[in-house]
Scaffold this active site. Sequence first.
Site, short mmCIF file in Angstrom:
data_model
loop_
_atom_site.label_atom_id
_atom_site.label_comp_id
_atom_site.label_asym_id
_atom_site.label_seq_id
_atom_site.Cartn_x
_atom_site.Cartn_y
_atom_site.Cartn_z
N ASP A 104 -7.01 -2.29 2.50
CA ASP A 104 -5.93 -3.59 2.33
C ASP A 104 -6.06 -4.86 2.49
O ASP A 104 -5.40 -5.81 2.06
CB ASP A 104 -4.59 -2.99 2.96
CG ASP A 104 -4.08 -1.48 2.51
OD1 ASP A 104 -3.79 -1.31 1.42
OD2 ASP A 104 -3.65 -0.66 3.47
N LYS A 112 -7.66 -4.79 -4.18
CA LYS A 112 -6.45 -5.13 -4.22
C LYS A 112 -6.03 -6.57 -4.27
O LYS A 112 -5.14 -6.99 -4.82
CB LYS A 112 -5.58 -4.57 -3.09
CG LYS A 112 -5.52 -3.08 -3.04
CD LYS A 112 -4.79 -2.26 -2.26
CE LYS A 112 -4.84 -0.68 -2.09
NZ LYS A 112 -3.96 -0.21 -1.04
N ASP A 131 0.81 -1.16 0.05
CA ASP A 131 0.07 -0.06 -0.04
C ASP A 131 0.97 1.28 -0.24
O ASP A 131 2.08 1.22 0.35
CB ASP A 131 -0.88 -0.23 0.96
CG ASP A 131 -1.64 1.20 1.46
OD1 ASP A 131 -2.17 2.01 0.55
OD2 ASP A 131 -1.47 1.77 2.54
N PHE A 132 0.36 2.47 -0.29
CA PHE A 132 1.16 3.76 -0.34
C PHE A 132 0.95 4.60 0.95
O PHE A 132 1.69 4.74 1.86
CB PHE A 132 1.02 4.52 -1.77
CG PHE A 132 2.13 5.56 -1.70
CD1 PHE A 132 3.39 5.26 -1.92
CD2 PHE A 132 1.71 6.75 -1.46
CE1 PHE A 132 4.32 6.05 -2.19
CE2 PHE A 132 2.88 7.86 -1.48
CZ PHE A 132 3.89 7.38 -2.03
N ASP A 133 -0.22 5.40 0.87
CA ASP A 133 -0.73 5.89 1.90
C ASP A 133 -0.79 5.26 3.21
O ASP A 133 -1.59 4.65 3.19
CB ASP A 133 -1.89 6.92 1.60
CG ASP A 133 -1.74 7.85 0.67
OD1 ASP A 133 -0.74 8.66 0.51
OD2 ASP A 133 -2.80 7.75 -0.35
N GLY A 185 -4.86 2.96 -3.53
CA GLY A 185 -6.35 3.81 -4.10
C GLY A 185 -5.76 5.28 -4.17
O GLY A 185 -6.76 6.06 -4.75
#
Length: 211
Positions: free
Chosen positions: A168, A141, A7-9, A96
């Site tokens: 996630d 995801k 995941d990013f954020d 997202g």
Amino acid sequence: MKIVAFDFDGTLSDSEMTVLLGERMGVAEEMADITARAMNDEISYARSLRDRAALLEGLSLERAEEAYSQVVLRPGAADVLAALAEKGTHVAILTGGFERGVRAALDREGVSVDTIIANRLPDDGEALTGDVEGPLVEGTKDDALERLAADRGADVVNTVAVGDGANDLPMLEVAGLAVGFDPKPAVAPACDTIVSHMDELREVLATRNAI
């Protein structure tokens, strides 16, 4: 492990892109509230993303780029990504959030990943339209990770997923190893292990021969 999907954020970055964008429209508090409700699984991620994007209608592209320039990787993340690349592990970011912000943060640190699956905020050439589009608005995801594994000729059991929020959960539930990065309470039970720093994550990945 053949693939590590992040995941990013909230995971690779402690920035929240929509909040950074929202600050430039004076709607950051509304953004943060919507985000928190989604990450705690109180509302669907798709609804939360559309609600947040709608608040950004009319934000100039110049102001949007200012926000993306503030997206940064959390301490130690660039080192983990570089170590995975050196090992030859396929690294993916499934978010997202928005591709422009992800790429800006990676470029600033001089690192890259193999795959980015992210969303986009359309514009009319001058400002954001208030819409959002991309594979992870309605898409989930787990599907993205399973497709990536199939494309790479890997079994999903040989994948690692790293995330923190409710969106996630699908990839954490299908991955061979589910790592929660300081996960939300609703997410923690789905995790095989939990870390709170990139050094801890690196140790976990080393035990699985991903680094």
